[in-house]
Design a protein around this motif. Structure first.
Motif, PDB file in Angstrom:
ATOM      1  N   ASP A 111       0.824  -1.208   0.000  1.00  0.00           N
ATOM      2  CA  ASP A 111       0.000   0.000   0.000  1.00  0.00           C
ATOM      3  C   ASP A 111       0.859   1.260   0.000  1.00  0.00           C
ATOM      4  O   ASP A 111       0.546   2.228  -0.694  1.00  0.00           O
ATOM      5  CB  ASP A 111      -0.985   0.010   1.175  1.00  0.00           C
ATOM      6  CG  ASP A 111      -0.334  -0.342   2.505  1.00  0.00           C
ATOM      7  OD1 ASP A 111       0.069  -1.508   2.661  1.00  0.00           O
ATOM      8  OD2 ASP A 111      -0.226   0.530   3.374  1.00  0.00           O
ATOM      9  N   ASP A 138      -2.434  -4.786   0.098  1.00  0.00           N
ATOM     10  CA  ASP A 138      -2.680  -3.707   1.044  1.00  0.00           C
ATOM     11  C   ASP A 138      -2.720  -4.255   2.470  1.00  0.00           C
ATOM     12  O   ASP A 138      -3.717  -4.839   2.883  1.00  0.00           O
ATOM     13  CB  ASP A 138      -4.022  -3.056   0.648  1.00  0.00           C
ATOM     14  CG  ASP A 138      -4.469  -1.977   1.621  1.00  0.00           C
ATOM     15  OD1 ASP A 138      -3.663  -1.582   2.477  1.00  0.00           O
ATOM     16  OD2 ASP A 138      -5.630  -1.534   1.506  1.00  0.00           O
ATOM     17  N   GLU A 140      -2.082  -2.155   4.935  1.00  0.00           N
ATOM     18  CA  GLU A 140      -2.552  -0.970   5.652  1.00  0.00           C
ATOM     19  C   GLU A 140      -1.513  -0.271   6.520  1.00  0.00           C
ATOM     20  O   GLU A 140      -1.854   0.414   7.467  1.00  0.00           O
ATOM     21  CB  GLU A 140      -3.811  -1.303   6.469  1.00  0.00           C
ATOM     22  CG  GLU A 140      -4.933  -1.851   5.595  1.00  0.00           C
ATOM     23  CD  GLU A 140      -6.298  -1.818   6.245  1.00  0.00           C
ATOM     24  OE1 GLU A 140      -6.385  -2.219   7.418  1.00  0.00           O
ATOM     25  OE2 GLU A 140      -7.262  -1.395   5.584  1.00  0.00           O
ATOM     26  N   ARG A 149       2.427   4.387   9.648  1.00  0.00           N
ATOM     27  CA  ARG A 149       1.169   4.626   8.948  1.00  0.00           C
ATOM     28  C   ARG A 149       1.413   4.983   7.478  1.00  0.00           C
ATOM     29  O   ARG A 149       2.429   5.588   7.111  1.00  0.00           O
ATOM     30  CB  ARG A 149       0.327   5.721   9.626  1.00  0.00           C
ATOM     31  CG  ARG A 149       0.904   7.125   9.639  1.00  0.00           C
ATOM     32  CD  ARG A 149       0.685   7.931   8.388  1.00  0.00           C
ATOM     33  NE  ARG A 149      -0.667   8.453   8.254  1.00  0.00           N
ATOM     34  CZ  ARG A 149      -1.042   9.253   7.258  1.00  0.00           C
ATOM     35  NH1 ARG A 149      -0.180   9.616   6.310  1.00  0.00           N
ATOM     36  NH2 ARG A 149      -2.259   9.699   7.189  1.00  0.00           N
ATOM     37  N   SER A 151      -1.128   6.128   3.802  1.00  0.00           N
ATOM     38  CA  SER A 151      -2.444   6.715   3.535  1.00  0.00           C
ATOM     39  C   SER A 151      -3.496   5.621   3.362  1.00  0.00           C
ATOM     40  O   SER A 151      -4.668   5.910   3.157  1.00  0.00           O
ATOM     41  CB  SER A 151      -2.394   7.620   2.307  1.00  0.00           C
ATOM     42  OG  SER A 151      -1.945   6.900   1.190  1.00  0.00           O
ATOM     43  N   ALA A 152      -3.094   4.362   3.437  1.00  0.00           N
ATOM     44  CA  ALA A 152      -4.052   3.256   3.399  1.00  0.00           C
ATOM     45  C   ALA A 152      -4.369   2.735   4.797  1.00  0.00           C
ATOM     46  O   ALA A 152      -5.178   1.825   4.952  1.00  0.00           O
ATOM     47  CB  ALA A 152      -3.501   2.116   2.545  1.00  0.00           C
ATOM     48  N   THR A 153      -3.725   3.287   5.803  1.00  0.00           N
ATOM     49  CA  THR A 153      -4.018   2.867   7.186  1.00  0.00           C
ATOM     50  C   THR A 153      -5.423   3.331   7.554  1.00  0.00           C
ATOM     51  O   THR A 153      -5.766   4.487   7.300  1.00  0.00           O
ATOM     52  CB  THR A 153      -2.989   3.491   8.152  1.00  0.00           C
ATOM     53  OG1 THR A 153      -1.679   3.092   7.738  1.00  0.00           O
ATOM     54  CG2 THR A 153      -3.220   3.038   9.584  1.00  0.00           C
ATOM     55  N   PRO A 154      -6.235   2.444   8.136  1.00  0.00           N
ATOM     56  CA  PRO A 154      -7.601   2.859   8.446  1.00  0.00           C
ATOM     57  C   PRO A 154      -7.666   3.842   9.608  1.00  0.00           C
ATOM     58  O   PRO A 154      -6.807   3.821  10.499  1.00  0.00           O
ATOM     59  CB  PRO A 154      -8.305   1.540   8.790  1.00  0.00           C
ATOM     60  CG  PRO A 154      -7.228   0.611   9.188  1.00  0.00           C
ATOM     61  CD  PRO A 154      -5.996   1.026   8.454  1.00  0.00           C
ATOM     62  N   GLN A 171      -4.370   6.722  13.784  1.00  0.00           N
ATOM     63  CA  GLN A 171      -4.448   7.268  12.417  1.00  0.00           C
ATOM     64  C   GLN A 171      -5.569   8.298  12.355  1.00  0.00           C
ATOM     65  O   GLN A 171      -6.704   8.020  12.740  1.00  0.00           O
ATOM     66  CB  GLN A 171      -4.687   6.122  11.424  1.00  0.00           C
ATOM     67  CG  GLN A 171      -5.094   6.532  10.027  1.00  0.00           C
ATOM     68  CD  GLN A 171      -3.941   7.116   9.228  1.00  0.00           C
ATOM     69  OE1 GLN A 171      -2.957   7.612   9.788  1.00  0.00           O
ATOM     70  NE2 GLN A 171      -4.030   7.043   7.918  1.00  0.00           N
ATOM     71  N   TRP A 174      -9.090   9.214   7.127  1.00  0.00           N
ATOM     72  CA  TRP A 174      -9.800   8.047   6.583  1.00  0.00           C
ATOM     73  C   TRP A 174      -8.954   7.430   5.481  1.00  0.00           C
ATOM     74  O   TRP A 174      -8.244   8.127   4.774  1.00  0.00           O
ATOM     75  CB  TRP A 174     -11.162   8.485   6.025  1.00  0.00           C
ATOM     76  CG  TRP A 174     -12.122   7.346   5.886  1.00  0.00           C
ATOM     77  CD1 TRP A 174     -12.441   6.715   4.714  1.00  0.00           C
ATOM     78  CD2 TRP A 174     -12.861   6.686   6.903  1.00  0.00           C
ATOM     79  NE1 TRP A 174     -13.335   5.695   4.955  1.00  0.00           N
ATOM     80  CE2 TRP A 174     -13.619   5.658   6.292  1.00  0.00           C
ATOM     81  CE3 TRP A 174     -12.960   6.855   8.295  1.00  0.00           C
ATOM     82  CZ2 TRP A 174     -14.455   4.799   7.010  1.00  0.00           C
ATOM     83  CZ3 TRP A 174     -13.803   6.003   9.011  1.00  0.00           C
ATOM     84  CH2 TRP A 174     -14.535   4.989   8.371  1.00  0.00           C
ATOM     85  N   LYS A 175      -9.016   6.112   5.363  1.00  0.00           N
ATOM     86  CA  LYS A 175      -8.234   5.387   4.346  1.00  0.00           C
ATOM     87  C   LYS A 175      -8.449   5.987   2.950  1.00  0.00           C
ATOM     88  O   LYS A 175      -9.593   6.183   2.526  1.00  0.00           O
ATOM     89  CB  LYS A 175      -8.684   3.933   4.365  1.00  0.00           C
ATOM     90  CG  LYS A 175      -7.912   2.992   3.437  1.00  0.00           C
ATOM     91  CD  LYS A 175      -8.496   1.573   3.587  1.00  0.00           C
ATOM     92  CE  LYS A 175      -7.849   0.595   2.640  1.00  0.00           C
ATOM     93  NZ  LYS A 175      -6.609   0.019   3.168  1.00  0.00           N
TER      94      LYS A 175
END
Lengths: 318, 96, 393
Positions: A111, A138, A140, A149, A151-154, A171, A174-175
Motif C-alpha cells: 500500500d 494492502d 494498511e 502509517r 495513507s491506506a491505514t484505516p 491514524q 480516513w483510508k
C-alpha cells in the motif's frame, strides 16, 4: 462453509509459482494473497515487484521464491518499470525480435509503494494505457519498516507513526480510496479482493489479466505483526473485513460497479476491530462514529452498483 | 544446491546479482521458526483441501492416502489450517 | 559517401539514435534536452523509427521505464538534464548495479537554486559515483559519434552497463554545426543488434534485483566495480573499430599541442574548443611559455593511466572545473586528478579553477587570462585550495 462448496478448493491448481521457503512472518496474509494471485496468473508472466514486504521475503541473494520471471528495482517506480517492459515487448514483437507469447505484465506493490510513494508512477502508467495488471497488496501500513502509517491505514488504527495516546486517536485520516482513483483513470478493470475469499480473488486476478489495458486490484492482506492479532486469525480477520463492510469486495468493469460478495446485513465493525491490537484503544463513541461511516460508505457503494445496473451476488463464498 | 550467501565469492556472483535458478528459496528451511506444529486426526478429515488453500507457505500437500499434511521443513506453525479446518482435524501442539 | 551537413546537434543526436534502430525511448521534457526527445518523438510519429516512445510523467519514471525496457532486452534510450538527472538519481545506481545497458544523453545543466536552465557540469558531477560509463563530448560530431559508440559499449556482453553521453546544454545542444552524419550501412556494420543475455522471459525464469544481506553485499559491489573498471578495454576497442569504419579517432584523454608544453590546461566538454583557440593565439603571440591542452573525454571509468602519462612531462597542470563541490577542497575534477596523481613521484603543480557556472561564457580572452593566472599561482602560490574564475568581487 456450506457442503456444496466445501470441495471446491480441490479444483484449484496445485501448481505453486511462488515457492515455499519464503521468509514472511508467521501467518502472513500477504504471502497467502500473493500465492493465490499467482495461482490465477500462471507462468506466462513477467513480475515487477516494488520494494516492500513481498520483495524482501521472497528475495534474498542468492535465493528467490519466484518460479516466474521477476524484477525488482526500487520502491516507487514499479508501474514505470512495468511500462518499460510492456513497451519494450510491444516494440520487439512488432519488429520481429521476439515472438508474441502473449506474456502478461504484472506489477505488485504494497500500500505504501502504491498509494503513497508510487502513486505518481502508477497514475502515469494507467493514464498512458499500458497493458498490465497492477496488484496492490494492502496491509494498511509500512510493515516492512516497522508498522508506520500510510495513507491506506484505516482511521483510528495505532501505528508506530500514528500512535494512540492522550492527544491522539491513532491514524487521523480516513483510508485513501485508491480504487476510486484508479477508476477515475477510466481503465477497463478495477477490483478489491481479499485472500479469505480465494475464488473471488482468483477470478478477479484473471479478469484483470485479460483486460485490455491497465487493470488495478487492491487486495487486503491481513498482517498479524502489524495489526496485532494471532497468525491463525489472518483468514478469519479478512473474512470479517468483508462481512463488516470495512473492506467491501467489488469490481468496476469499464466504469460499472458491482459488489461481488455482498452482505445484506453487515456485522458490527467491533467483530473486526476487537480482534486487533491496533484498534484496542478506541472508545465506544469513536467506534460508533467509524461504524456509521463504514455503513454510509457501503451504502454509497451499493448506490454506485445500482446506478451501474449490476446486481451483486449475495454471500457467494459463504 | 548452490553456494550460500556466506560462501559465494565476488567472481561467482551472477551478472547484476541475477538469480538464475527459479524457486531455489525452497532450499531454505523455515520449519525451525515453528513453536507449534499441526497434528492430525484423519478420522475426521473429509479431504476438502481448505487447509491447503489457506496456507501462506503453500507447504500443505496430499499424502498417499489423500490426506492433506503440512511439510514440516517449511511449516512455520501459524495455525491457520487448524483454525479454518471445517471438521476440526488439526490441532496445534507445542513443539518439544 | 557521408556528407557534412549543417544541423542542430540535438537533432543530429536524435537522428543517430534513430539510425541505431532504437526500440524504446522513455523521456520527460526538460530544457535544454527537449529538442533531442522531441525529434525522436517526431521520428516515431512519422514512422521513420519503429520504436515505442513512452511519454512518462517524470524523469524518475523515465529511467525506471528504461530499466524495464533494457531488462526486457530492448535497445533503450533516454535524455535528460540538470534537475531531471537529479530526480533520476537513485535509479542511476540501480541501472548500473543491475547491469542494464541504457544509453542516456545528458544536456548538462546547472542545478537549482537559483533555477538556471543554462549549462555547467553540476548535474553530472553529482552523478559521478553512480556506476555509469560517462563520456564527455566537445562538438556536434563527437556527440553523434559518441552516441553510436555508447550503444556499442553498453550492450557489449562483457560490459552490460549504462552509458551517459554528456553534451553541454545550449553550447552544444542548441547550436547548428557541420556534422558528418553516418551512412546507415556504416551504422549497421559498427553496431550489432542488442543481445541482452538476461532478458526477462517466461521460458527462462530468473529473479533480477534480489536484496543482499551484509554477508553478500560487498561481493556484489566489488563485482560491479571490477566490471566498470574493466569496461575501459571495451571502450577503447569500440573507439578503435569506430575509427576503422568512420575514420575519426577518440581517446580517453585527448592532447592538443602538448608535445612541447610544460604547462597544460585541462578541460571537459564544449569549452575545450574555445580553450584550443586561446592556446593557438597565445602560441602565435609568443606569449610566454608553450601551453598545451588536455581534454578529458572518458570520465567514468576514470582513465588514471592515460592521465598520468599525459601529464608526465608537465610542470604545471591547470584544471578548469565547471561545478562546485560545496565545502570541499576543490572542484570535483580537480580533486579527482589530484588524487590520481598523488602517488606519482614526478607530478605537475596543480592549479584548480572553477568557472563557467550556470552558462557563464568563458571566452578566448578569458582562457588566456585563466592560463596566465594559473601560471602565476603555480609559481607564487595562493592561499586558496582552488580559485573561482570570473566572480565579481
Amino acid at each position: 462453509m456450506e457442503n456444496c462448496t466445501i470441495y471446491v478448493p480441490r479444483l484449484i491448481t496445485k501448481k505453486e509459482n511462488f515457492a515455499p521457503g519464503h521468509r514472511a512472518c508467521i501467518g502472513c496474509g500477504e504471502a497467502l494473497a500473493v500465492r493465490l494471485a499467482f495461482k490465477a496468473i500462471g507462468q506466462n508472466v513477467i513480475v515487477v515487484n516494488a520494494t516492500g514486504c513481498v520483495e524482501i521475503f521472497t528475495s534474498q541473494l542468492p535465493y528467490t521464491s519466484w518460479r516466474v520471471p521477476w524484477i525488482h528495482t526500487l520502491f516507487e517506480n514499479t508501474a514505470a518499470v512495468a511500462s518499460g517492459i510492456e513497451s519494450a515487448r510491444k516494440a520487439m514483437i512488432r519488429k520481429g525480435i521476439i515472438q508474441d507469447t502473449k506474456t502478461k505484465i504484472v506489477a505488485i506493490a504494497g500500500d505504501g509503494g502504491t498509494i503513497d510513494i508510487g502513486l505518481q508512477a502508477l497514475s502515469g502508467a494507467m493514464e498512458r494505457g499500458h497493458d498490465f495488471l497492477y496488484i496492490c497488496f494492502d496491509n494498511e501500513a509500512y510493515m516492512n519498516t516497522g508498522i508506520q502509517r500510510s495513507s491506506a491505514t484505516p482511521f483510528g488504527a495505532s501505528t508506530t507513526t500514528s500512535p494512540a495516546g492522550k492527544e491522539s486517536i491513532g491514524q487521523f485520516a480516513w483510508k485513501k480510496d485508491m480504487p476510486a482513483i484508479a477508476v477515475a483513470h477510466n481503465i477497463p478493470y478495477v477490483a478489491t479482493a481479499n485472500p479469505s475469499y480465494p475464488f473471488d480473488l482468483m477470478a478477479k486476478v484473471k479478469k484483470g489479466l485479460e483486460a485490455k489495458g491497465p487493470a488495478y486490484i487492491q487486495i487486503l492482506s491481513a498482517c498479524p505483526t502489524g495489526w496485532g492479532c494471532p497468525g491463525e486469525l489472518s483468514v478469519k480477520i479478512g473474512r470479517l473485513a468483508a462481512k463488516t463492510g470495512v473492506f467491501p469486495l467489488y469490481e468496476v468493469e469499464n466504469g460499472k460497479y458491482s459488489i461481488t460478495v455482498d452482505f445484506p446485513k453487515l456485522l458490527p465493525i467491533t467483530e473486526y476491530t476487537s480482534l486487533q491490537k491496533r484498534f484496542r484503544h478506541l472508545q465506544p463513541e469513536m467506534l460508533e462514529q467509524i461504524q456509521q461511516k463504514v455503513v454510509r460508505k457501503y451504502e454509497e457503494l451499493k448506490e454506485k452498483t445500482e446506478m451501474s445496473g449490476c446486481c451483486g451476488q449475495t454471500g457467494t463464498e459463504e | 544446491m548452490g553456494k550460500s550467501e556466506n560462501e559465494l565469492t565476488w567472481k561467482e556472483i551472477e551478472v547484476g546479482g541475477i538469480v538464475t535458478e527459479p524457486g531455489n528459496a525452497s532450499q531454505y528451511k523455515t520449519g525451525d521458526w515453528r513453536s507449534q506444529k499441526p497434528t492430525y486426526d484423519f478420522s475426521k478429515c473429509i479431504k476438502c483441501g481448505i487447509c491447503q488453500i489457506f496456507c501462506p507457505e503453500g507447504c500443505i500437500n496430499q499424502n498417499e492416502e489423500g490426506y492433506f499434511v503440512a511439510d514440516l521443513f517449511y511449516c512455520k506453525g501459524c495455525g491457520i489450517c487448524a483454525h479454518e479446518c471445517p471438521t476440526f482435524v488439526i490441532t496445534m501442539k507445542e513443539e518439544e | 559517401m557521408s556528407k557534412r551537413v549543417g544541423i542542430e546537434v540535438s537533432i543530429a543526436l536524435a537522428d543517430v539514435v534513430g539510425m541505431a534502430n532504437t526500440d524504446v525511448v522513455a523521456a520527460y521534457p526538460i530544457t535544454p534536452q527537449t529538442h533531442i526527445v522531441e525529434h525522436l518523438a517526431e521520428l516515431v510519429a512519422d514512422g521513420e523509427l519503429d520504436a515505442e516512445y513512452i511519454p512518462v510523467e517524470s524523469e524518475h519514471s523515465a529511467m525506471s521505464a528504461c530499466m524495464g525496457s533494457a531488462a526486457a532486452g530492448a535497445r533503450t534510450f533516454t535524455a535528460t538534464a540538470g534537475q531531471g538527472l537529479e530526480l533520476m538519481h537513485e535509479c542511476l545506481y540501480v541501472a548500473s548495479a543491475m547491469r542494464l545497458p541504457v544509453v542516456m544523453a545528458v544536456a548538462n545543466r546547472a542545478l537549482s537554486a537559483p533555477i538556471s536552465v543554462w549549462g555547467d557540469h553540476s548535474d553530472v558531477m553529482a552523478c559521478r559515483d553512480t556506476g555509469w560509463i560517462q563520456i564527455f563530448t566537445e562538438n556536434g560530431q563527437e556527440v553523434v559519434d559518441t552516441a553510436l559508440c555508447a550503444f556499442r559499449i553498453s550492450e557489449d556482453n562483457n560490459v552490460l552497463l549504462p552509458t551517459m553521453v554528456h553534451l553541454d546544454g545550449f553550447h552544444l545542444s542548441h547550436v547548428i554545426e557541420p556534422i558528418i552524419m553516418p551512412e546507415q550501412s556504416q551504422v549497421d556494420a559498427f553496431l550489432p543488434p542488442n543481445k541482452y543475455p538476461f532478458f526477462l522471459d517466461p521460458a527462462r525464469p530468473q529473479a533480477m534485483g534480489d536484496f543482499a544481506p551484509p554477508a553478500i553485499y560487498t561481493e556484489t559491489k566489488w563485482a560491479q566495480e571490477v566490471n566498470l573498471q574493466k569496461s575501459k578495454e571495451t571502450v577503447l576497442k569500440a573507439w578503435k573499430e569506430f575509427a576503422e569504419i568512420f575514420g575519426r579517432e577518440y581517446k580517453p584523454v585527448e592532447s592538443y599541442r602538448c608535445e612541447d608544453a610544460k604547462i597544460l590546461l585541462l578541460t571537459m566538454g564544449s569549452y575545450s574548443e574555445t580553450a584550443m583557440t586561446a592556446i593557438d593565439k597565445m602560441r602565435e603571440q609568443g606569449d610566454g611559455e608553450n601551453v598545451g591542452l588536455l581534454r578529458l573525454r572518458l570520465w567514468r571509468p576514470f582513465p588514471t593511466d592515460e592521465l598520468r602519462k599525459a601529464v608526465e612531462n608537465a610542470d604545471v597542470l591547470i584544471i578548469l572545473d565547471r561545478a562546485l563541490s560545496f565545502g570541499s577542497a576543490g572542484g570535483p575534477v580537480g580533486m579527482e586528478i589530484k588524487s590520481a596523481l598523488y602517488d606519482v613521484s614526478k607530478k605537475p603543480r596543480i592549479v584548480n579553477f572553477v568557472g563557467g557556472l550556470g552558462g557563464r561564457d568563458i571566452t578566448v580572452g578569458n582562457f588566456e587570462e585563466l592560463i596566465k593566472k594559473g601560471i602565476d599561482i603555480a609559481g607564487n602560490g595562493s592561499e586558496n585550495e582552488f580559485e573561482i574564475f570570473g566572480v565579481r568581487e
